[in-house]
Design an enzyme around this catalytic site. Structure first.
Site, PDB file in Angstrom:
ATOM      1  N   LYS A 110       0.819  -1.202   0.000  1.00 47.20           N
ATOM      2  CA  LYS A 110       0.000   0.000   0.000  1.00 47.20           C
ATOM      3  C   LYS A 110       0.854   1.254   0.000  1.00 47.20           C
ATOM      4  O   LYS A 110       0.561   2.198  -0.729  1.00 47.20           O
ATOM      5  CB  LYS A 110      -0.979   0.000   1.181  1.00 47.20           C
ATOM      6  CG  LYS A 110      -2.110  -0.982   0.901  1.00 47.20           C
ATOM      7  CD  LYS A 110      -3.298  -0.837   1.815  1.00 47.20           C
ATOM      8  CE  LYS A 110      -4.389  -1.797   1.371  1.00 47.20           C
ATOM      9  NZ  LYS A 110      -4.958  -2.568   2.474  1.00 47.20           N
ATOM     10  N   LYS A 189      -7.262 -12.211 -12.859  1.00 43.49           N
ATOM     11  CA  LYS A 189      -7.988 -12.571 -11.640  1.00 43.49           C
ATOM     12  C   LYS A 189      -9.119 -11.559 -11.417  1.00 43.49           C
ATOM     13  O   LYS A 189      -8.904 -10.358 -11.542  1.00 43.49           O
ATOM     14  CB  LYS A 189      -7.023 -12.518 -10.454  1.00 43.49           C
ATOM     15  CG  LYS A 189      -7.676 -12.675  -9.093  1.00 43.49           C
ATOM     16  CD  LYS A 189      -6.659 -12.414  -7.983  1.00 43.49           C
ATOM     17  CE  LYS A 189      -7.212 -12.600  -6.606  1.00 43.49           C
ATOM     18  NZ  LYS A 189      -7.880 -11.646  -5.866  1.00 43.49           N
ATOM     19  N   LYS A 192     -12.028  -6.457  -7.324  1.00 39.15           N
ATOM     20  CA  LYS A 192     -12.669  -5.146  -7.423  1.00 39.15           C
ATOM     21  C   LYS A 192     -11.647  -4.072  -7.789  1.00 39.15           C
ATOM     22  O   LYS A 192     -11.999  -3.081  -8.401  1.00 39.15           O
ATOM     23  CB  LYS A 192     -13.475  -4.805  -6.176  1.00 39.15           C
ATOM     24  CG  LYS A 192     -12.715  -4.697  -4.900  1.00 39.15           C
ATOM     25  CD  LYS A 192     -13.657  -4.325  -3.775  1.00 39.15           C
ATOM     26  CE  LYS A 192     -13.036  -4.468  -2.404  1.00 39.15           C
ATOM     27  NZ  LYS A 192     -12.479  -5.768  -2.061  1.00 39.15           N
TER      28      LYS A 192
HETATM   29  P1  ADP Z   1     -10.780  -8.193  -4.134  1.00 40.91           P
HETATM   30  O1  ADP Z   1      -9.575  -8.782  -4.859  1.00 40.91           O
HETATM   31  O2  ADP Z   1     -11.944  -8.058  -5.049  1.00 40.91           O
HETATM   32  O3  ADP Z   1     -10.439  -6.921  -3.390  1.00 40.91           O
HETATM   33  P2  ADP Z   1     -10.687  -9.352  -1.519  1.00 40.91           P
HETATM   34  O4  ADP Z   1      -9.194  -9.224  -1.486  1.00 40.91           O
HETATM   35  O5  ADP Z   1     -11.511  -8.464  -0.659  1.00 40.91           O
HETATM   36  O6  ADP Z   1     -11.182  -9.244  -3.053  1.00 40.91           O
HETATM   37  O7  ADP Z   1     -11.029 -10.872  -1.246  1.00 40.91           O
HETATM   38  C1  ADP Z   1     -11.933 -11.365  -0.292  1.00 40.91           C
HETATM   39  C2  ADP Z   1     -11.858 -12.878  -0.373  1.00 40.91           C
HETATM   40  O8  ADP Z   1     -12.280 -13.361  -1.671  1.00 40.91           O
HETATM   41  C3  ADP Z   1     -10.441 -13.422  -0.167  1.00 40.91           C
HETATM   42  O9  ADP Z   1     -10.517 -14.574   0.649  1.00 40.91           O
HETATM   43  C4  ADP Z   1      -9.956 -13.788  -1.553  1.00 40.91           C
HETATM   44  O10 ADP Z   1      -9.043 -14.865  -1.531  1.00 40.91           O
HETATM   45  C5  ADP Z   1     -11.273 -14.179  -2.267  1.00 40.91           C
HETATM   46  N1  ADP Z   1     -11.173 -13.837  -3.699  1.00 40.91           N
HETATM   47  C6  ADP Z   1     -11.124 -12.591  -4.217  1.00 40.91           C
HETATM   48  N2  ADP Z   1     -11.050 -12.610  -5.569  1.00 40.91           N
HETATM   49  C7  ADP Z   1     -11.044 -13.919  -5.928  1.00 40.91           C
HETATM   50  C8  ADP Z   1     -10.983 -14.603  -7.189  1.00 40.91           C
HETATM   51  N3  ADP Z   1     -10.922 -13.943  -8.349  1.00 40.91           N
HETATM   52  N4  ADP Z   1     -11.003 -15.957  -7.185  1.00 40.91           N
HETATM   53  C9  ADP Z   1     -11.066 -16.639  -5.997  1.00 40.91           C
HETATM   54  N5  ADP Z   1     -11.121 -16.061  -4.786  1.00 40.91           N
HETATM   55  C10 ADP Z   1     -11.110 -14.716  -4.726  1.00 40.91           C
END
Ligand code: ADP
Ligand code: TRP
Length: 321
Positions: A110, A189, A192
């Site tokens: 970050k 991947k 968000k």
């Molecule tokens: P983002 O990448 O959208 O910010 P987060 O980091 O908040 O998502 O992830 C929340 C949970 O969802 C975590 O446990 C993460 O491993 C899972 N997760 C997020 N994106 C994926 C994905 N594309 N495929 C599988 N699991 C995911």
């Protein structure tokens, strides 16, 4: 055996979150005691809009309940409803070396991105350690990106136990690398932060447009496509359609005769149907926010009963009580 995990209310949840994190968490309810909470204190390190935070927190609560979190079976609460966690954070912070926090990937990433650091962001792993240790947690299911934080929690628990005597359960992380990474609309991947998501509870028209807008190559419908298994729409379809339907469409794409437009239409329909029961349930819950509030209040009460015992133990051990 207690399983605990936290979810930040930082935005709208997408199908990567569902298949990667929520579905395994929902299934874990059949195997043992689960403690799930909405990490609103943590969201304060990156979100500074009170209205947003409140809205996201209730939105995430609705999502979880609609998707199958069972509040009879699991303890589900809002982190800030058990403020004991902040006292434990202080206690643990006094045993956390600066160097340990300076090495945290999430902090380094970050700050490298130019996000100006505040103390909360730096202390983030200590609050997470407090979340875990406050509930005598054995197992912490998290994505790979959180593994280091759970290792820090272990280090901090061991240090406390050595300094003040056996007090905390030393937890283990449960890394979900058996669940596939769900690809986003652009093939990277789904995340968000990449703006390539399909929301779990997206609006119909907008989601149809997103799916129909997936970019494919220029081969004609008739042309056989031996690489059909690598097609993004096929990969997503395998998550939301019955296996025989997905296989059939994959074969038709492979041998030729299925156009990309029809494939994307099928993907949208199956996505829409897959989440239809949860969507209906979410609408029902949203019409009864008093119920949702009661679930969170009751969860906080049950969580707090455990938390005050453990905090008392830590206070006593460290000479505070
Ligand atoms: P983002 O990448 O959208 O910010 P987060 O980091 O908040 O998502 O992830 C929340 C949970 O969802 C975590 O446990 C993460 O491993 C899972 N997760 C997020 N994106 C994926 C994905 N594309 N495929 C599988 N699991 C995911
Ligand atoms: N840091 C986690 C994430 O961003 C959320 C979280 C906060 C958490 N406290 C926790 C996860 C305790 C597991 C256990 O995904």
């Amino acid at each position: 055996m207690r399983t605990l995990t936290g979810i930040q209310p930082s935005g709208t949840l997408h199908i990567g979150n569902y298949f990667g994190a929520m579905l395994p968490a929902i299934e874990a309810q059949a195997r043992g005691e689960c403690f799930y909470f909405i990490a609103d204190y943590h969201s304060m390190t990156s979100l500074f809009e009170p209205v947003e935070r409140r809205k996201n927190t209730l939105g995430v609560a609705l999502d979880w309940l609609a998707l199958g979190l069972d509040p009879q079976r699991s303890v589900f609460w809002r982190q800030s409803d058990v403020p004991e966690v902040t006292e434990l954070m202080w206690i643990l912070g006094t045993l956390t070396p600066m160097g340990l926090l300076e090495r945290a990937h999430s902090f380094k990433d970050k700050t490298a991105k130019g996000i100006s650091a505040n103390f909360g962001l730096f202390a983030y792993p200590v609050l997470m350690a407090a979340d875990i240790l406050l509930y005598d947690t054995h197992l912490v299911p998290v994505g790979k990106d959180q593994k280091q934080h759970v290792e820090m929690t272990r280090d901090i628990a061991i240090k406390f136990n050595q300094t003040y005597g056996e007090t905390f359960v030393v937890p283990e992380s449960q890394i979900r690398d058996d669940v596939a990474v769900v690809p986003g609309l652009d093939g990277q991947k789904m995340s968000k932060s990449y703006g390539n998501t399909i929301d779990i509870f997206g609006e119909e028209k907008a989601t149809r447009k997103k799916i129909m807008g997936i970019v494919m190559d220029s081969r004609t419908p008739q042309e056989p496509k031996p690489d059909a298994d690598k097609n993004l729409a096929i990969q997503l379809l395998k998550l939301v359609a019955p296996a025989d339907v997905a296989n059939d469409l994959e074969n038709r794409l492979c041998t030729g005769g299925l156009g990309y437009g029809d494939l994307k239409k099928a993907l949208f329909e199956h996505y829409w149907n897959f989440f239809a029961p949860a969507r209906a349930r979410r609408a029902e819950l949203a019409a009864d926010m008093d119920y949702v509030q009661r679930v969170l209040d009751d969860g906080a009460k049950r969580a707090r009963a455990v938390a005050s015992d453990v905090l008392q133990r830590a206070r006593k051990a460290s000479g505070l009580a």
